[in-house]
Design a protein around this motif. Structure first.
Motif, PDB file in Angstrom:
ATOM      1  N   THR A 111      -9.333   9.647   2.042  1.00 49.34           N
ATOM      2  CA  THR A 111      -9.806  10.564   3.124  1.00 49.34           C
ATOM      3  C   THR A 111     -10.012  11.780   2.608  1.00 49.34           C
ATOM      4  O   THR A 111      -9.656  12.094   1.400  1.00 49.34           O
ATOM      5  N   GLU A 112     -10.286  12.868   3.438  1.00 48.44           N
ATOM      6  CA  GLU A 112     -10.274  14.213   2.872  1.00 48.44           C
ATOM      7  C   GLU A 112      -8.915  14.706   2.595  1.00 48.44           C
ATOM      8  O   GLU A 112      -8.661  15.728   1.802  1.00 48.44           O
ATOM      9  N   ASP A 113      -7.841  14.208   3.457  1.00 48.05           N
ATOM     10  CA  ASP A 113      -6.451  14.830   3.017  1.00 48.05           C
ATOM     11  C   ASP A 113      -5.459  13.887   2.631  1.00 48.05           C
ATOM     12  O   ASP A 113      -4.158  14.243   2.640  1.00 48.05           O
ATOM     13  N   ALA A 114      -5.721  12.740   2.316  1.00 53.80           N
ATOM     14  CA  ALA A 114      -4.884  11.486   1.989  1.00 53.80           C
ATOM     15  C   ALA A 114      -5.473  10.618   1.265  1.00 53.80           C
ATOM     16  O   ALA A 114      -6.839  10.181   1.006  1.00 53.80           O
ATOM     17  N   LYS A 115      -4.754   9.749   0.423  1.00 52.94           N
ATOM     18  CA  LYS A 115      -4.837   8.693  -0.615  1.00 52.94           C
ATOM     19  C   LYS A 115      -3.938   7.607  -0.639  1.00 52.94           C
ATOM     20  O   LYS A 115      -2.942   8.060  -0.837  1.00 52.94           O
ATOM     21  N   THR A 116      -4.412   6.449  -0.474  1.00 53.86           N
ATOM     22  CA  THR A 116      -3.692   5.176  -0.612  1.00 53.86           C
ATOM     23  C   THR A 116      -3.987   4.374  -1.599  1.00 53.86           C
ATOM     24  O   THR A 116      -5.276   4.378  -2.016  1.00 53.86           O
ATOM     25  N   MET A 117      -3.019   3.585  -2.273  1.00 50.95           N
ATOM     26  CA  MET A 117      -3.495   2.711  -3.315  1.00 50.95           C
ATOM     27  C   MET A 117      -2.690   1.317  -2.807  1.00 50.95           C
ATOM     28  O   MET A 117      -1.744   1.498  -2.598  1.00 50.95           O
ATOM     29  N   THR A 118      -3.622   0.192  -3.120  1.00 49.90           N
ATOM     30  CA  THR A 118      -2.973  -1.082  -2.766  1.00 49.90           C
ATOM     31  C   THR A 118      -2.637  -1.805  -3.974  1.00 49.90           C
ATOM     32  O   THR A 118      -3.696  -1.870  -4.731  1.00 49.90           O
ATOM     33  N   LEU A 119      -1.502  -2.417  -4.229  1.00 49.91           N
ATOM     34  CA  LEU A 119      -1.144  -3.169  -5.297  1.00 49.91           C
ATOM     35  C   LEU A 119      -0.766  -4.477  -5.154  1.00 49.91           C
ATOM     36  O   LEU A 119      -0.113  -4.818  -4.326  1.00 49.91           O
ATOM     37  N   ARG A 120      -0.945  -5.620  -5.808  1.00 53.86           N
ATOM     38  CA  ARG A 120      -0.550  -6.900  -5.607  1.00 53.86           C
ATOM     39  C   ARG A 120       0.691  -7.208  -6.709  1.00 53.86           C
ATOM     40  O   ARG A 120       0.385  -7.254  -7.894  1.00 53.86           O
ATOM     41  N   PHE A 121       1.684  -7.885  -6.129  1.00 51.34           N
ATOM     42  CA  PHE A 121       2.828  -8.219  -7.087  1.00 51.34           C
ATOM     43  C   PHE A 121       2.823  -9.522  -7.015  1.00 51.34           C
ATOM     44  O   PHE A 121       2.982 -10.253  -5.919  1.00 51.34           O
ATOM     45  N   THR A 122       3.077 -10.226  -8.114  1.00 53.73           N
ATOM     46  CA  THR A 122       3.447 -11.868  -8.336  1.00 53.73           C
ATOM     47  C   THR A 122       4.635 -11.883  -9.015  1.00 53.73           C
ATOM     48  O   THR A 122       4.961 -11.475  -9.814  1.00 53.73           O
ATOM     49  N   LEU A 123       5.236 -12.772  -8.203  1.00 52.30           N
ATOM     50  CA  LEU A 123       6.664 -13.231  -8.308  1.00 52.30           C
ATOM     51  C   LEU A 123       6.604 -14.657  -8.828  1.00 52.30           C
ATOM     52  O   LEU A 123       5.985 -15.395  -8.123  1.00 52.30           O
ATOM     53  N   GLY A 124       7.507 -15.332  -9.914  1.00 45.53           N
ATOM     54  CA  GLY A 124       7.711 -16.554  -9.863  1.00 45.53           C
ATOM     55  C   GLY A 124       8.818 -16.651 -10.938  1.00 45.53           C
ATOM     56  O   GLY A 124       9.061 -16.041 -11.822  1.00 45.53           O
TER      57      GLY A 124
ATOM     58  N   THR B 156       0.756  -0.964   0.160  1.00 48.30           N
ATOM     59  CA  THR B 156       0.190   0.172  -0.071  1.00 48.30           C
ATOM     60  C   THR B 156       0.862   1.131   0.061  1.00 48.30           C
ATOM     61  O   THR B 156       1.862   1.375   0.855  1.00 48.30           O
ATOM     62  N   VAL B 157       0.646   1.962  -0.930  1.00 50.92           N
ATOM     63  CA  VAL B 157       1.340   3.315  -1.140  1.00 50.92           C
ATOM     64  C   VAL B 157       0.680   4.623  -1.180  1.00 50.92           C
ATOM     65  O   VAL B 157      -0.301   4.770  -1.896  1.00 50.92           O
ATOM     66  N   PRO B 158       1.268   5.590  -0.474  1.00 52.32           N
ATOM     67  CA  PRO B 158       0.486   6.902  -0.515  1.00 52.32           C
ATOM     68  C   PRO B 158       0.585   7.420  -1.750  1.00 52.32           C
ATOM     69  O   PRO B 158       1.831   7.510  -2.298  1.00 52.32           O
ATOM     70  N   VAL B 159      -0.334   8.210  -2.386  1.00 56.52           N
ATOM     71  CA  VAL B 159      -0.500   8.645  -3.685  1.00 56.52           C
ATOM     72  C   VAL B 159      -1.229  10.131  -3.621  1.00 56.52           C
ATOM     73  O   VAL B 159      -1.735  10.325  -2.794  1.00 56.52           O
ATOM     74  N   GLY B 160      -0.812  10.800  -4.598  1.00 56.84           N
ATOM     75  CA  GLY B 160      -1.628  12.159  -4.724  1.00 56.84           C
ATOM     76  C   GLY B 160      -3.214  11.954  -5.204  1.00 56.84           C
ATOM     77  O   GLY B 160      -3.650  10.894  -5.678  1.00 56.84           O
ATOM     78  N   PRO B 161      -3.941  13.079  -4.988  1.00 57.79           N
ATOM     79  CA  PRO B 161      -5.344  12.675  -5.258  1.00 57.79           C
ATOM     80  C   PRO B 161      -5.782  12.424  -6.467  1.00 57.79           C
ATOM     81  O   PRO B 161      -6.838  11.844  -6.782  1.00 57.79           O
TER      82      PRO B 161
END
Length: 385
Positions: A349-362, A314-319
């Motif tokens: 939220t009102e002042d922040a935004k986070t985005m969750t990504l799933r990474f697959t390795l193999g 999960t990484v914080p990103v811009g709006p």
């Protein structure tokens, strides 16, 4: 008539009727038409007995018609077949069904591709609609479509069908307005042709597909994500780039679809002024561009023999940050053994935004060790720092 007399001289307009043209045929043709074997001498004998004049040159016959039969009774060679047939007796001819060769028609790649599109969309719960290929002047003006670029119908079958459509959207909007009166949620699509006027030539017809998702409740974000998945199923690996919204599109929800280096359509939400109650999202696809860029040969890929490892970040990103921007940053970092990056969800939220990504390795030849997985995770973290 007592006292009758001739006045002004005698007038006679009679003239000799033209002789009927001779009819030519071959002995082989006569047998094939009759459907049974018959000798050439027998054919000549039958026709001569019926007062026809017969001249033979080997297998070729030339027949003259007597004057009393030349009153449209006998005019073509098929009439002579009937004469011979009735004399020998129709009962002597064995009934045989005509032999019609069955040929497989050539395949139409476009038609087959459209059928696959229909099957995929209906499997996802979308209902196909059929609209007329006509729109009204008011519809064209509402969508900002230039009237000069439309073909006009000289005799419209009904009022409001004066122009050949250059877009599927005007009639699709009518479908939305009609169905939202009785349903709070629906999914529909139309496959049809845009008809563009070409001066001095036939119009240019472009096959297109409009996929629509409507919900009366909600903010419409889920609808855009669903349509993106639908398009990704039709064009695996499709990407979306933000685009300047047209006047009928939501100002912050319009994008261009790209696949294999070509622009294939748009993904957008209708402007609230066009759909006043509820939200309607549209994926508008150019099927000609899709078919032109579709892979020709699909190769078999064997199932993976070794397990994969997945982890979420999960990484914080811009709006206004897009998931594609985050994925592109990871791709540039060249993470070893990275198979896939998938967007899961975001939290805002009102002042922040986070985005969750799933990474697959193999790896194709072995199971990854813990040290390799941790090294790949560290590269991803640094890329997203």
């Amino acid at each position: 008539s007592p006292g009758i007399r001739l006045a002004g001289g005698l007038a006679d307009s009679w003239k000799q009727a033209p002789a009927p043209a001779p009819i030519a045929f071959t002995h082989d043709w006569m047998q094939r038409k009759l459907g049974r074997a018959i000798g050439a001498d027998e054919v000549a004998s039958i026709l001569e007995s019926l007062a026809f004049g017969v001249t033979r040159d080997g297998e070729r016959f030339t027949v003259t018609v007597p004057s009393w039969r030349a009153t449209k009774d006998i005019s073509i060679k098929d009439d002579l077949v009937e004469e011979v047939g009735r004399i020998i007796g129709y009962s002597s001819i064995t009934p045989v069904a005509p032999e019609v060769p069955a040929r497989v028609p050539p395949q139409d790649p476009e038609r087959g591709y459209h059928r696959r599109i229909r099957a995929a969309l209906t499997a996802n719960g979308y209902t196909e609609v059929y609209n007329y290929s006509f729109i009204s002047v008011a519809q064209a003006e509402r969508f900002g479509l230039p009237l000069a670029s439309h073909l006009r119908v000289l005799n419209p079958i009904a009022a409001g069908q004066e122009l050949m459509r250059s877009s599927l959207l005007p009639n699709v909007l009518k479908n939305i307005e009609h169905n939202r009166l009785s349903a709070s949620e629906f999914r529909l699509f139309e496959i049809g042709r845009e008809i563009h006027k070409v001066e001095g030539a036939l119009p240019n017809e472009i096959p297109c597909c409009a996929v629509v998702l409507y919900k009366k409740e909600g903010d419409g974000r889920a609808g855009l994500n669903e349509l993106k998945l639908v398009v990704d199923g039709l064009a695996p690996g499709v990407t979306i780039t933000p685009a300047e919204a047209r006047h009928y599109e939501h100002p912050h929800r319009a994008g261009t679809l790209h696949w294999r280096g070509a622009e294939i359509g748009r993904l957008f939400e209708f402007h609230p002024s066009f759909v006043e109650l509820g939200r309607a999202q549209v994926a508008y696809l150019n099927l000609a561009a899709l078919l032109a860029n579709a892979p020709g040969v699909v190769k078999y890929v064997p199932p993976r023999r070794f397990p994969v490892s997945e982890f979420d970040i999960t990484v914080p990103v811009g709006p206004r940050t897009l998931a594609a921007e985050v994925v592109a940053r990871v791709d540039r970092s060249k993470v070893p053994n990275l198979l896939n990056v998938a967007y899961l969800y975001e939290y805002e939220t009102e002042d922040a935004k986070t985005m969750t990504l799933r990474f697959t390795l193999g790896a194709a030849d072995r199971t990854l060790e813990s040290a390799e997985i941790h090294a790949a995770q560290e590269i991803v973290r640094r890329a997203l720092q």
